[in-house]
Design a protein around this motif. Structure first.
Motif, mmCIF file in Angstrom:
data_model
loop_
_atom_site.group_PDB
_atom_site.id
_atom_site.type_symbol
_atom_site.label_atom_id
_atom_site.label_comp_id
_atom_site.label_asym_id
_atom_site.label_seq_id
_atom_site.Cartn_x
_atom_site.Cartn_y
_atom_site.Cartn_z
ATOM 1 N N ARG A 210 0.734 -1.174 -0.072
ATOM 2 C CA ARG A 210 -0.155 0.034 -0.155
ATOM 3 C C ARG A 210 0.749 1.315 -0.026
ATOM 4 N N CYS B 150 -2.912 6.407 -0.240
ATOM 5 C CA CYS B 150 -4.089 5.862 0.165
ATOM 6 C C CYS B 150 -4.845 7.390 0.995
ATOM 7 N N ASN B 151 -6.222 7.088 0.792
ATOM 8 C CA ASN B 151 -6.847 8.265 1.580
ATOM 9 C C ASN B 151 -7.889 7.638 2.717
ATOM 10 N N ASP B 152 -7.659 6.292 2.901
ATOM 11 C CA ASP B 152 -8.026 5.802 4.068
ATOM 12 C C ASP B 152 -9.762 5.498 3.653
ATOM 13 N N CYS B 153 -10.039 5.255 2.557
ATOM 14 C CA CYS B 153 -11.602 5.031 2.386
ATOM 15 C C CYS B 153 -12.025 3.699 2.897
ATOM 16 N N LEU B 154 -11.198 2.980 3.298
ATOM 17 C CA LEU B 154 -11.381 1.590 3.548
ATOM 18 C C LEU B 154 -12.215 0.668 2.757
ATOM 19 N N ILE B 155 -12.285 1.045 1.354
ATOM 20 C CA ILE B 155 -12.824 -0.126 0.395
ATOM 21 C C ILE B 155 -12.099 -1.243 0.337
ATOM 22 N N CYS B 156 -10.823 -1.303 0.389
ATOM 23 C CA CYS B 156 -10.158 -2.507 0.534
ATOM 24 C C CYS B 156 -10.342 -3.424 1.864
ATOM 25 N N ILE C 33 -6.448 3.083 7.722
ATOM 26 C CA ILE C 33 -5.711 1.661 7.636
ATOM 27 C C ILE C 33 -4.405 1.473 8.350
ATOM 28 N N CYS D 78 -9.266 -0.919 -5.129
ATOM 29 C CA CYS D 78 -8.795 0.509 -4.778
ATOM 30 C C CYS D 78 -8.944 1.583 -5.854
ATOM 31 N N PRO D 79 -9.900 2.608 -5.399
ATOM 32 C CA PRO D 79 -10.388 3.629 -6.356
ATOM 33 C C PRO D 79 -9.172 4.582 -6.676
ATOM 34 N N ARG D 80 -7.935 4.449 -5.991
ATOM 35 C CA ARG D 80 -6.784 5.561 -5.991
ATOM 36 C C ARG D 80 -5.794 4.514 -6.465
ATOM 37 N N ALA E 94 -3.680 2.798 -5.025
ATOM 38 C CA ALA E 94 -2.863 3.125 -3.915
ATOM 39 C C ALA E 94 -2.253 1.515 -3.621
ATOM 40 N N ILE E 95 -2.737 0.369 -4.130
ATOM 41 C CA ILE E 95 -2.195 -0.871 -3.820
ATOM 42 C C ILE E 95 -1.557 -1.558 -4.988
#
Ligand code: SF4
Ligand code: SF4
Length: 109
Positions: A43, A48-54, A70, A88-90, A92-93
């Motif tokens: 990650r 990462c913006n910590d949206c928590l989708i993952c 996260i 992940c929408p960004r 980031a992973i």
């Protein structure tokens, strides 16, 4: 028990040994299933913006969250399926080769 898997690339399903039977429920906490992983999610904390989708999508509950952020990916149980990176929408992973990741860890790069 161990198996010679040196030519596993040539195996069909018939060559694979019969798997074990799990008789005791709830033992997954004791068995570190991350040992099966051939790919590793990395990650990017900046991205990462910590949206928590993952966290929601991870089928192994391997993405640990504290205070709605996260905390880390628990590699003891992550199987490297890549779903987190896919969702992940960004972007980031990143999913990288596990052996390569371990080599980098050992060399400190
Ligand atoms: S889905 Fe991506 S942006 Fe959202 S918390 Fe996970 S890594 Fe961060
Ligand atoms: S690779 Fe799969 S098991 Fe590992 S953290 Fe991502 S979604 Fe979870």
């Amino acid at each position: 028990m161990s198996w010679d898997i040196s030519n596993i690339q040539e195996w069909s399903w018939k060559e694979h040994p019969i798997g074990a039977v799990i008789k005791a429920p709830g033992n997954s906490r004791l068995i570190k299933t991350g040992g099966w992983r051939s790919l590793r999610p990395i990650r990017d904390e900046e991205q990462c913006n910590d949206c928590l989708i993952c966290f929601i999508f991870c089928p192994e509950m391997s993405i640990l969250v504290a205070d709605e952020k996260i905390e880390k990916i628990d590699l003891d149980f992550c199987k490297g399926c890549g779903i987190c990176a896919e969702e992940c929408p960004r972007d980031a992973i990143e999913i990288i080769d596990e052996i390569e990741a371990q080599t980098k860890e050992k060399s400190g790069t």
